[in-house]
Design an enzyme around this catalytic site. Structure first.
Site, mmCIF file in Angstrom:
data_model
loop_
_atom_site.group_PDB
_atom_site.id
_atom_site.type_symbol
_atom_site.label_atom_id
_atom_site.label_comp_id
_atom_site.label_asym_id
_atom_site.label_seq_id
_atom_site.Cartn_x
_atom_site.Cartn_y
_atom_site.Cartn_z
ATOM 1 N N ASN A 81 0.704 -2.062 0.215
ATOM 2 C CA ASN A 81 -0.458 0.117 -0.236
ATOM 3 C C ASN A 81 0.963 1.581 0.040
ATOM 4 O OD1 ASN A 81 -1.953 -2.430 2.009
ATOM 5 N ND2 ASN A 81 -2.220 -1.749 0.093
ATOM 6 N N VAL A 88 1.721 7.366 0.892
ATOM 7 C CA VAL A 88 0.767 6.008 1.597
ATOM 8 C C VAL A 88 -0.038 6.023 0.837
ATOM 9 C CG1 VAL A 88 0.033 5.072 3.497
ATOM 10 C CG2 VAL A 88 2.248 6.812 3.056
ATOM 11 N N CYS A 89 -1.845 4.859 0.226
ATOM 12 C CA CYS A 89 -2.508 4.614 -0.125
ATOM 13 C C CYS A 89 -3.343 4.173 0.913
ATOM 14 C CB CYS A 89 -2.808 4.380 -1.097
ATOM 15 S SG CYS A 89 -3.705 3.931 -2.262
ATOM 16 N N ILE A 90 -4.189 4.972 1.403
ATOM 17 C CA ILE A 90 -4.682 4.128 2.813
ATOM 18 C C ILE A 90 -6.224 5.157 2.289
ATOM 19 C CG2 ILE A 90 -3.585 2.221 4.369
ATOM 20 C CD1 ILE A 90 -3.547 4.869 6.150
#
Lengths: 169, 575
Positions: A81, A88-90
């Site tokens: 992720n 950061v990919c959340i």
């Protein structure tokens, strides 16, 4: 407006200083600019990232908390992720309007009741349990699924790197 | 005003420009001195004979006048003199910049360069095509007029950028206050100057022609308007910073005057350009084309602003109508702070889900997304009460509870049962809820190309992604320059350079990477760890102290992590 954003950031900084959650330190990089923070995150125990201290940068928009900040790891990372450049990919960091991957429900996304602390805590849980559907780093996602041992080795190297300990002592 | 090629044009260094000007002026004066002496020697010797007793200073003075007169007649020398005048304006600007603003940040540099070239190009077109200034004296006069105006314009926009940057920092010390005062004084002087120029336009322009008068007046008014706009925005910012609770907003009057100024400046600009085009009848020329493009941009800006305002009004009335303010008892029961700004609530608005927020905070969130920030209950429902056809209304109110739990497009489905045109209406509504943010993909692509020109080694996809969030070329460039957007390519090639560009991070990185892993338990470590207990539980009032404490805490954390890691490794080895 930047004025209220500033006061909110100040309040969050104060709270994070007075009651720091386990394994998290965060604060503005300089007192001159409260809209750029650096955070140190400890790898969660019992996972392959255990023991590492990972530095990340948070950049806040001027209408914070109406819009989410952006978070980027400034150290080398290998995680399903996290993009190769450290972003950061959340879902908590995505504004309710946009949905780059098309799979998140709006309840998981940004809202002004979220905070730096909640973001960092969800990043820690993301480190512990990657979501291999998002695919910010496809190689990492594939390795996480198919070759866990290799993944753990790479993570171990990264942990040593963040601590400044040579790979083969 | 976005010219792609402008980005690349360099601005000569200030020192080079000044020295070139000085050289050219001295060369021109030497040349004209020679010529005027040659021309006037026979006469002068004849005249000077009887007046031998004349003071040598007077002679010099006369010679100077001769030289000057010659220079004014010779076209080349005349241009050199004009350049000298512009150079002196530039020097004044440089002095003011170093006194008031200090060094420019890299972003400000880029923006300044862009604005300068845009100004030069537009005014060049204006001077030669619209105003048809072909004779030398006309050119000189317009040149002077536009360089003065341009100087004021650039100063104003620099101040605007700087103000916006300063709102981002926490500083409230005397040094920062002084800076605010300096810049306010500078802006007020700019404002007075623009009024002065307005007066000048009245005196001079009116005697020339009505059209020229109109051009000059509008240019002055635009300048004065933009300065007033900056002051107003600054006032609003100060208000937001200093207001302790969020129950009040800066007030209707301030809001509307800000909106009015914002729109007014753009409308004036459009009027200005259309006047120019109509006057010279240049619909189908190159200049006309450039100006039309610019007008298109202005009109879309106005549309966006109006849509934002419409959205604001809708949210405002929606809140007033459907969600009452919380009573004092409710506030007493609820001891929490407002979840949006984290500050105490003296008065609050209550949502149907029972959550309380400051009115101002809720308003600004609702403009973005009409749902409860805490539980995400959709708040668009009340909107169907605004629909003039009321036969759906009763149903809507009866089923308020069930409706409220569903996302807003459900309502659009419901409406189609009763009236066939309702769905299209509700589509319109959802559109206006996320108003200014939506940029067409084609527009996005041109923006991305613009950024790509400056930073060719960044992948297009990454730039577009960033543009989607920033929605402005300037902000994305800002992000790249300040290292928030790191190209993967660059990352591989020159990692150390990136680390260097982020000073504080570098200190931590250096600290981490320092080959000192063997000496964790030397004297450096221990006292720091002892201090940690006291450090953790205090939040100092002095910024420097806070910064130090944070640094020490970070170092301690890394140190402890290292110790723990090493002990783990050694224990696993002994096993």
């Amino acid at each position: 407006m930047a004025g209220s954003a500033l006061r909110r950031l100040m309040a969050e900084y104060k709270q994070l200083t007075l009651n720091p959650p386990e394994g998290i330190i965060a604060g503005p990089i300089t007192e001159e600019n409260y809209f750029e923070w650096e955070a140190l995150i400890t790898g969660p125990e019992g996972t392959c990232f255990e023991g590492g201290v990972f530095p990340a940068k948070l950049v806040f928009p001027s209408d914070y908390p109406l819009s989410p900040p952006k978070m980027t790891f400034t150290c080398e990372m290998f995680h399903p992720n996290i993009y190769a450049d450290g972003r950061v990919c959340i879902s908590i960091l995505h504004a309710p309007g946009d949905d780059p991957m098309g799979y998140e429900s709006s309840s998981e996304r940004w809202s002004p009741v979220q905070s730096v602390e909640k973001i960092l805590l969800s990043v820690i849980s993301m480190l512990a349990e990657p979501n291999d559907e998002s695919g910010a780093n496809v190689d990492a996602a594939k390795m996480w699924r198919e070759n866990r041992e290799e993944f753990n080795k790479i993570a171990e190297k990264l942990v040593r790197k963040t601590l400044g300990i040579p790979i083969n002592p | 005003m976005e010219f792609m090629m402008v980005d690349r044009l360099p601005v000569p260094r200030l020192s080079t420009y000044i020295s070139a000007t000085v050289v050219s002026i001295s060369a021109a004066s030497y040349y004209s001195y020679k010529y005027s002496m040659d021309a006037s020697t026979p006469e002068q010797s004849a005249i000077q004979d009887p007046s031998q007793t004349e003071d040598p200073i007077d002679v010099y003075y006369e010679q100077m006048l001769n030289v000057l007169a010659f220079m004014l007649q010779d076209p080349l020398c005349f241009l050199v003199l004009c350049n000298g005048a512009i150079c002196s304006i530039v020097m004044v600007g440089a002095v003011i910049q170093s006194l008031v603003l200090g060094n420019l940040r890299p972003v400000e540099h880029i923006q300044f360069r862009e604005r300068l070239w845009n100004w030069v190009i537009y005014k060049f077109i204006f001077m030669f095509i619209i105003l048809k200034a072909y004779t030398l004296d006309k050119v000189a006069l317009w040149l002077f007029w536009y360089s003065t105006l341009g100087f004021l314009h650039l100063m104003t926009s620099l101040c605007k950028d700087r103000f916006e940057y300063m709102w981002m920092s926490m500083g409230t010390g005397t040094r920062v206050n002084w800076k605010y005062i300096h810049m306010s004084v500078l802006l007020s002087i700019g404002f007075i100057f623009s009024l002065f120029l307005l007066n000048f336009a009245y005196l001079v322009g009116l005697t020339l022609s009505k059209h020229i008068f109109a051009f000059m007046v509008i240019e002055c008014l635009m300048l004065a308007g933009s300065i007033a706009h900056i002051f107003l925005r600054h006032y609003i910012q100060l208000f937001h910073r200093n207001s302790i609770n969020h129950t009040t907003s800066p007030g209707k009057f301030i809001y509307y005057s800000e909106l009015g100024l914002d729109l007014g400046i753009r409308v004036m600009e459009i009027l200005h350009y259309s006047h120019a085009i109509i006057w010279t009848n240049s619909y189908l020329t190159m200049a006309g084309f450039v100006i039309f493009m610019h007008m298109r941009q202005l009109i879309s800006d106005i549309q966006k602003r109006l849509q934002k305002h419409k959205n604001f009004l809708w949210v405002h009335s929606h809140l007033e109508k459907n969600y009452p303010m919380a009573s004092i008892e409710e506030l007493d029961v609820n001891s929490d702070n407002c979840a949006i700004c984290w500050e105490k609530m003296d008065s609050a608005r209550k949502l149907p889900c029972g959550h309380l927020f400051h009115n101002g905070c809720l308003q600004s969130w609702m403009e973005q997304e009409p749902s409860c920030p805490t539980c995400r209950l959709s708040l668009t429902l009340g909107h169907d009460q605004n629909i003039p056809m009321n036969n759906t209304n009763n149903v809507g109110q009866d089923t308020l509870g069930t409706h409220a739990l569903t996302p807003h497009h459900f309502f659009h489905f419901d409406g189609s049962r009763y009236l066939s045109w309702l769905p299209s209406f509700s589509v319109e509504v959802t559109h206006s809820l996320r108003p200014p943010s939506q940029i067409l993909t084609s527009q996005l692509e041109t923006m991305a190309r613009q950024v790509l020109q400056l930073f060719p080694y960044y992948p297009m996809s990454m730039i577009i992604e960033d543009l989607l969030t920033t929605r402005s070329v300037d902000l994305t460039i800002d992000n790249i320059l300040e290292g928030r957007l790191v190209s993967p390519l660059q990352n591989i090639e020159d990692e150390p350079a990136i680390i260097e560009s982020v000073p504080t991070v570098s200190s931590v990185e250096q600290f981490i990477n320092a080959p000192s892993y063997t000496k964790f338990n030397t004297n450096l470590g221990e006292p720091v760890i002892d201090d940690l207990v006291s450090l953790g539980s205090q939040f100092s009032k002095s910024p420097d102290e806070r910064e130090n404490i944070l640094r020490v805490r970070k170092q301690t954390m890394i140190m402890k992590a290292r110790q723990k890691y090493m002990s783990k490794v050694s224990s696993s080895k002994t096993e």
